[in-house]
Design a protein around this motif. Structure first.
Motif, PDB file in Angstrom:
ATOM      1  N   LYS A  11      17.957  81.097  -2.394  1.00 17.31           N
ATOM      2  CA  LYS A  11      19.160  80.594  -1.743  1.00 17.31           C
ATOM      3  C   LYS A  11      20.409  81.269  -2.333  1.00 17.31           C
ATOM      4  O   LYS A  11      21.319  81.683  -1.604  1.00 17.31           O
ATOM      5  CB  LYS A  11      19.230  79.079  -1.937  1.00 17.31           C
ATOM      6  N   ARG A  12      20.436  81.399  -3.637  1.00 21.50           N
ATOM      7  CA  ARG A  12      21.570  82.050  -4.322  1.00 21.50           C
ATOM      8  C   ARG A  12      21.653  83.520  -3.933  1.00 21.50           C
ATOM      9  O   ARG A  12      22.742  84.052  -3.712  1.00 21.50           O
ATOM     10  CB  ARG A  12      21.397  81.905  -5.842  1.00 21.50           C
ATOM     11  N   ARG A  13      20.514  84.208  -3.825  1.00 23.55           N
ATOM     12  CA  ARG A  13      20.489  85.620  -3.440  1.00 23.55           C
ATOM     13  C   ARG A  13      21.021  85.787  -2.022  1.00 23.55           C
ATOM     14  O   ARG A  13      21.799  86.694  -1.741  1.00 23.55           O
ATOM     15  CB  ARG A  13      19.072  86.185  -3.532  1.00 23.55           C
ATOM     16  N   ALA A  14      20.637  84.888  -1.115  1.00 20.59           N
ATOM     17  CA  ALA A  14      21.123  84.950   0.265  1.00 20.59           C
ATOM     18  C   ALA A  14      22.632  84.711   0.312  1.00 20.59           C
ATOM     19  O   ALA A  14      23.364  85.391   1.041  1.00 20.59           O
ATOM     20  CB  ALA A  14      20.395  83.937   1.133  1.00 20.59           C
ATOM     21  N   GLN A  15      23.112  83.774  -0.491  1.00 21.95           N
ATOM     22  CA  GLN A  15      24.540  83.477  -0.540  1.00 21.95           C
ATOM     23  C   GLN A  15      25.317  84.679  -1.078  1.00 21.95           C
ATOM     24  O   GLN A  15      26.355  85.066  -0.536  1.00 21.95           O
ATOM     25  CB  GLN A  15      24.784  82.245  -1.413  1.00 21.95           C
ATOM     26  N   LEU A  16      24.833  85.295  -2.142  1.00 21.43           N
ATOM     27  CA  LEU A  16      25.485  86.472  -2.705  1.00 21.43           C
ATOM     28  C   LEU A  16      25.453  87.653  -1.730  1.00 21.43           C
ATOM     29  O   LEU A  16      26.416  88.420  -1.635  1.00 21.43           O
ATOM     30  CB  LEU A  16      24.842  86.862  -4.037  1.00 21.43           C
ATOM     31  N   ALA A  18      25.509  87.434   1.527  1.00 26.28           N
ATOM     32  CA  ALA A  18      26.519  87.144   2.563  1.00 26.28           C
ATOM     33  C   ALA A  18      27.930  87.421   2.035  1.00 26.28           C
ATOM     34  O   ALA A  18      28.770  88.007   2.734  1.00 26.28           O
ATOM     35  CB  ALA A  18      26.401  85.692   3.010  1.00 26.28           C
ATOM     36  N   GLU A  19      28.190  87.030   0.798  1.00 24.88           N
ATOM     37  CA  GLU A  19      29.504  87.303   0.196  1.00 24.88           C
ATOM     38  C   GLU A  19      29.739  88.815   0.054  1.00 24.88           C
ATOM     39  O   GLU A  19      30.843  89.301   0.296  1.00 24.88           O
ATOM     40  CB  GLU A  19      29.613  86.630  -1.167  1.00 24.88           C
TER      41      GLU A  19
END
Length: 114
Positions: A11-16, A18-19
Motif C-alpha cells: 500500500k505504501r509503495r503504491a502511494q509513493l 502515485a506521489e
C-alpha cells in the motif's frame, strides 16, 4: 502478521508511486514554463542588441559630423551627411544581425568579386 506487513508495504509503495507520478507531471509543467521564459528572454536580449547597434551607429555618425564641422568649419553639412550615413549604417547593421542581409564574404574582396 507477515501478510499485514506485506500489505502495508504494498500500500505504501503504491502511494509513493502515485506521489512520484504527480511530481513528474508537475516537473514537466515547470520545464515547459521555463522553456517559454527562456525563449522570451532570448527575444528581449536580441531586441536590446539590435536597438543598441542601431542607436550607437547614429550617435557615432552624429559625433563624427559634429567634430568635422567643429574643426573644418563646414557648418551643419558634416553633421547632416554623417548623421544620415550613421542612420544607413545602423539600418544595415540591424538587417545583418537579424539575418535579412548576407554578410560580405572576405574571399570575394580578395578575388576582386569573381
Amino acid at each position: 502478521m507477515t501478510d499485514d506487513r506485506e500489505e502495508g508495504l504494498e500500500k505504501r509503495r503504491a502511494q509513493l508511486g502515485a506521489e512520484l507520478a504527480t511530481k513528474r507531471v508537475e516537473a514537466g509543467k515547470e520545464e515547459a514554463v521555463e522553456a517559454s521564459a527562456e525563449a522570451s528572454r532570448k527575444g528581449y536580449a536580441e531586441a536590446m542588441k539590435l536597438s543598441s547597434e542601431f542607436i550607437s551607429a547614429i550617435v557615432v555618425g552624429a559625433v563624427l559630423g559634429y567634430l568635422l564641422d567643429r574643426f573644418v568649419g563646414t557648418a551643419p553639412w558634416g553633421m547632416i551627411v554623417l548623421l544620415l550615413l550613421g542612420f544607413c549604417a545602423g539600418v544595415l547593421n540591424v538587417l545583418r544581425a537579424a539575418g535579412k542581409v548576407a554578410k560580405p564574404d572576405p574571399g570575394e574582396r580578395q578575388n576582386g568579386g569573381k
